[in-house]
Design a protein around this motif. Sequence first.
Motif, PDB file in Angstrom:
ATOM      1  N   SER A   1       0.816  -1.207  -0.054  1.00 10.89           N
ATOM      2  CA  SER A   1      -0.024   0.009   0.017  1.00 10.89           C
ATOM      3  C   SER A   1       0.876   1.076   0.038  1.00 10.89           C
ATOM      4  CB  SER A   1      -1.101   0.193   1.115  1.00 10.89           C
ATOM      5  OG  SER A   1      -0.043   0.051   2.607  1.00 10.89           O
ATOM      6  N   TYR A   2       2.187   1.231  -0.120  1.00 13.20           N
ATOM      7  CA  TYR A   2       3.187   2.293  -0.079  1.00 13.20           C
ATOM      8  C   TYR A   2       2.914   3.097  -1.221  1.00 13.20           C
ATOM      9  CZ  TYR A   2       7.277   5.014   0.475  1.00 13.20           C
ATOM     10  OH  TYR A   2       8.165   5.952   0.569  1.00 13.20           O
ATOM     11  N   SER A   3       2.573   4.400  -1.332  1.00 19.76           N
ATOM     12  CA  SER A   3       2.460   5.376  -2.414  1.00 19.76           C
ATOM     13  C   SER A   3       3.879   6.067  -2.580  1.00 19.76           C
ATOM     14  CB  SER A   3       1.171   6.394  -2.509  1.00 19.76           C
ATOM     15  OG  SER A   3       1.298   7.118  -3.298  1.00 19.76           O
ATOM     16  N   GLN A   4       4.341   5.988  -3.469  1.00 20.98           N
ATOM     17  CA  GLN A   4       5.755   6.805  -3.820  1.00 20.98           C
ATOM     18  C   GLN A   4       5.226   8.501  -3.436  1.00 20.98           C
ATOM     19  OE1 GLN A   4       8.519   6.615  -3.817  1.00 20.98           O
ATOM     20  NE2 GLN A   4       9.095   4.541  -4.516  1.00 20.98           N
ATOM     21  N   ASP A   5       4.112   8.849  -3.946  1.00 21.80           N
ATOM     22  CA  ASP A   5       3.942  10.530  -3.785  1.00 21.80           C
ATOM     23  C   ASP A   5       3.582  10.647  -2.582  1.00 21.80           C
ATOM     24  OD1 ASP A   5       3.937  10.775  -6.526  1.00 21.80           O
ATOM     25  OD2 ASP A   5       2.108  10.385  -7.020  1.00 21.80           O
ATOM     26  N   GLN A   6       2.611   9.737  -1.651  1.00 22.97           N
ATOM     27  CA  GLN A   6       2.433  10.153  -0.348  1.00 22.97           C
ATOM     28  C   GLN A   6       3.698  10.088   0.446  1.00 22.97           C
ATOM     29  OE1 GLN A   6      -0.692   7.006   0.486  1.00 22.97           O
ATOM     30  NE2 GLN A   6      -2.397   8.662  -0.178  1.00 22.97           N
ATOM     31  N   GLY A   7       4.583   8.894   0.107  1.00 16.76           N
ATOM     32  CA  GLY A   7       5.631   8.548   0.729  1.00 16.76           C
ATOM     33  C   GLY A   7       6.818   9.976   0.645  1.00 16.76           C
ATOM     34  N   LYS A   8       6.753  10.482  -0.502  1.00 19.33           N
ATOM     35  CA  LYS A   8       7.681  11.825  -0.577  1.00 19.33           C
ATOM     36  C   LYS A   8       7.008  13.055   0.144  1.00 19.33           C
ATOM     37  CE  LYS A   8       7.417  11.411  -5.038  1.00 19.33           C
ATOM     38  NZ  LYS A   8       7.936  11.796  -6.599  1.00 19.33           N
ATOM     39  N   PHE A   9       5.856  13.137   0.161  1.00 18.68           N
ATOM     40  CA  PHE A   9       5.037  14.233   1.150  1.00 18.68           C
ATOM     41  C   PHE A   9       5.313  14.060   2.671  1.00 18.68           C
ATOM     42  CE2 PHE A   9       1.668  15.894   3.551  1.00 18.68           C
ATOM     43  CZ  PHE A   9       1.588  17.197   3.233  1.00 18.68           C
ATOM     44  N   ILE A  10       5.089  12.707   2.988  1.00 16.21           N
ATOM     45  CA  ILE A  10       5.148  12.537   4.478  1.00 16.21           C
ATOM     46  C   ILE A  10       6.595  12.610   4.810  1.00 16.21           C
ATOM     47  CG2 ILE A  10       5.260  10.753   6.208  1.00 16.21           C
ATOM     48  CD1 ILE A  10       2.446  11.726   5.349  1.00 16.21           C
ATOM     49  N   SER A  11       7.702  12.168   4.081  1.00 11.16           N
ATOM     50  CA  SER A  11       8.992  12.198   4.290  1.00 11.16           C
ATOM     51  C   SER A  11       9.438  13.739   4.503  1.00 11.16           C
ATOM     52  CB  SER A  11       9.979  11.412   3.252  1.00 11.16           C
ATOM     53  OG  SER A  11       9.607  10.160   3.360  1.00 11.16           O
ATOM     54  N   LEU A  12       8.924  14.546   3.501  1.00 10.38           N
ATOM     55  CA  LEU A  12       9.287  15.845   3.524  1.00 10.38           C
ATOM     56  C   LEU A  12       8.827  16.328   4.886  1.00 10.38           C
ATOM     57  CD1 LEU A  12      10.277  18.339   2.077  1.00 10.38           C
ATOM     58  CD2 LEU A  12       7.927  18.961   1.052  1.00 10.38           C
ATOM     59  N   PHE A  13       7.597  16.014   5.418  1.00  6.39           N
ATOM     60  CA  PHE A  13       7.051  16.696   6.794  1.00  6.39           C
ATOM     61  C   PHE A  13       7.859  16.522   7.799  1.00  6.39           C
ATOM     62  CE2 PHE A  13       3.896  17.506   9.786  1.00  6.39           C
ATOM     63  CZ  PHE A  13       3.193  18.510   9.256  1.00  6.39           C
ATOM     64  N   TYR A  14       8.316  14.983   7.951  1.00  3.53           N
ATOM     65  CA  TYR A  14       9.104  14.923   9.311  1.00  3.53           C
ATOM     66  C   TYR A  14      10.390  14.997   9.068  1.00  3.53           C
ATOM     67  CZ  TYR A  14      10.449   9.876   7.351  1.00  3.53           C
ATOM     68  OH  TYR A  14      10.813   8.875   6.697  1.00  3.53           O
ATOM     69  N   THR A  15      11.134  15.069   7.857  1.00  7.69           N
ATOM     70  CA  THR A  15      12.547  15.394   7.951  1.00  7.69           C
ATOM     71  C   THR A  15      12.952  16.884   7.648  1.00  7.69           C
ATOM     72  OG1 THR A  15      12.383  15.062   5.420  1.00  7.69           O
ATOM     73  CG2 THR A  15      13.086  13.384   6.708  1.00  7.69           C
ATOM     74  N   VAL A  16      11.866  17.632   6.998  1.00  8.25           N
ATOM     75  CA  VAL A  16      12.268  19.252   6.815  1.00  8.25           C
ATOM     76  C   VAL A  16      11.179  20.026   7.532  1.00  8.25           C
ATOM     77  CG1 VAL A  16      12.315  20.971   5.060  1.00  8.25           C
ATOM     78  CG2 VAL A  16      13.183  18.656   4.649  1.00  8.25           C
ATOM     79  N   ILE A  17       9.874  19.924   7.491  1.00  9.49           N
ATOM     80  CA  ILE A  17       8.962  20.697   8.018  1.00  9.49           C
ATOM     81  C   ILE A  17       8.958  20.561   9.551  1.00  9.49           C
ATOM     82  CG2 ILE A  17       6.440  21.529   8.173  1.00  9.49           C
ATOM     83  CD1 ILE A  17       6.203  20.662   5.171  1.00  9.49           C
ATOM     84  N   THR A  18       8.690  19.556  10.127  1.00  3.36           N
ATOM     85  CA  THR A  18       8.677  19.283  11.606  1.00  3.36           C
ATOM     86  C   THR A  18      10.089  20.065  12.367  1.00  3.36           C
ATOM     87  OG1 THR A  18       7.301  17.519  11.484  1.00  3.36           O
ATOM     88  CG2 THR A  18       8.449  17.720  13.535  1.00  3.36           C
ATOM     89  N   PRO A  19      11.246  19.368  11.985  1.00  2.78           N
ATOM     90  CA  PRO A  19      12.390  20.161  12.507  1.00  2.78           C
ATOM     91  C   PRO A  19      12.461  21.749  12.214  1.00  2.78           C
ATOM     92  CG  PRO A  19      13.080  18.173  11.131  1.00  2.78           C
ATOM     93  CD  PRO A  19      11.570  18.578  10.940  1.00  2.78           C
ATOM     94  N   MET A  20      11.930  22.221  11.313  1.00  2.16           N
ATOM     95  CA  MET A  20      11.990  23.521  11.075  1.00  2.16           C
ATOM     96  C   MET A  20      11.011  24.318  12.167  1.00  2.16           C
ATOM     97  SD  MET A  20      11.069  25.779   7.583  1.00  2.16           S
ATOM     98  CE  MET A  20       9.471  25.176   7.372  1.00  2.16           C
ATOM     99  N   ILE A  21       9.765  23.632  12.114  1.00  4.62           N
ATOM    100  CA  ILE A  21       8.933  24.569  13.058  1.00  4.62           C
ATOM    101  C   ILE A  21       9.013  24.105  14.421  1.00  4.62           C
ATOM    102  CG2 ILE A  21       7.143  24.537  11.292  1.00  4.62           C
ATOM    103  CD1 ILE A  21       5.627  22.227  12.442  1.00  4.62           C
ATOM    104  N   ASN A  22       9.703  23.342  14.811  1.00  8.53           N
ATOM    105  CA  ASN A  22       9.766  22.825  16.372  1.00  8.53           C
ATOM    106  C   ASN A  22      10.471  24.252  17.297  1.00  8.53           C
ATOM    107  OD1 ASN A  22       9.106  20.187  16.210  1.00  8.53           O
ATOM    108  ND2 ASN A  22      11.283  19.370  16.300  1.00  8.53           N
ATOM    109  N   PRO A  23      11.445  25.042  16.692  1.00  9.99           N
ATOM    110  CA  PRO A  23      11.839  26.020  17.435  1.00  9.99           C
ATOM    111  C   PRO A  23      10.747  27.062  17.689  1.00  9.99           C
ATOM    112  CG  PRO A  23      13.529  25.486  15.841  1.00  9.99           C
ATOM    113  CD  PRO A  23      12.304  24.820  15.345  1.00  9.99           C
ATOM    114  N   LEU A  24       9.720  27.135  16.687  1.00 10.28           N
ATOM    115  CA  LEU A  24       8.748  28.109  16.652  1.00 10.28           C
ATOM    116  C   LEU A  24       7.778  27.507  17.875  1.00 10.28           C
ATOM    117  CD1 LEU A  24       7.887  28.925  12.960  1.00 10.28           C
ATOM    118  CD2 LEU A  24       9.013  30.364  14.841  1.00 10.28           C
ATOM    119  N   ILE A  25       7.349  26.148  17.938  1.00 11.75           N
ATOM    120  CA  ILE A  25       6.510  25.514  18.975  1.00 11.75           C
ATOM    121  C   ILE A  25       7.132  25.737  20.393  1.00 11.75           C
ATOM    122  CG2 ILE A  25       5.582  23.427  19.738  1.00 11.75           C
ATOM    123  CD1 ILE A  25       5.695  22.460  16.820  1.00 11.75           C
TER     124      ILE A  25
END
Length: 251
Positions: free
Chosen positions: A207-231
């Motif tokens: 059930s692994y989708s490449q498009d979904q996998g790329k979006f999810i990976s972008l979220f926890y590798t880039v977006i989440t670390p970036m907004i942690n200081p703001l949180i």
Amino acid sequence: MYFFLSNLSFLDLCYTTSIVPQLLVNLWGPDKSISYAGCASQLYISLALGSTECILLGMMAYDRYAAVCRPLHYMIIMHPRLCSQMAAISWLSGFSNSLIQTSLTLHVPLCGKNRIDHFLCEVPPLLKLACVDTTINEAELFVVSVLFLLVPISFILVSYGRIVWTVLHMKSESGQRKAFWTCGSHLVVVSLFYGTAIYAYLQPTNSYSQDQGKFISLFYTVITPMINPLIYTLRNKDVKGAIKKALHMES
């Protein structure tokens, strides 16, 4: 708390540094490739830091448990030696896990032109390029993902269950608000990081989708670390007070 936050901040800085520069080069430049050595290095470093964050967030939950449920004994429980040991366990376990995962993944023979349908070198998309049966690799990855994702999140849920029980039995409303305020930032970070990582690594392969996998990976590798200081900044009175004081001095 600030000792573990400093570790988390340094970890997130290294995490994004291991991914974002190569990502920007591939997005804006004509060359969309990465060398084999670069891919191996990125895989090892990003996986090591991600695994370390899994354990570190669990350690931070214990720190919050001690602060809320055992406030009078907090300085005795969370003494500097224990904090250093907990941080060391997080870093060593993360890099040890990455060494094993990277070695197993890179020893799998790949097919075709070795084109990765992803923006970074990660275990699931690399296994998709394999010329051989990867059932054993996928089973081993699933077991390790359970250890580094479900075990820490279970520990976090138990810790916060005890925290909620303690807070609800407080007679002071101000004490309740202070306790929830103290733990709120950590809960937000835990939800963002573990939610996306569990979706990426613990779903069935078919059930692994490449498009979904790329979006999810972008979220926890880039977006989440970036907004942690703001949180943590927006929910921390000491940090907000220091910012207001600095702005007042400049004006």
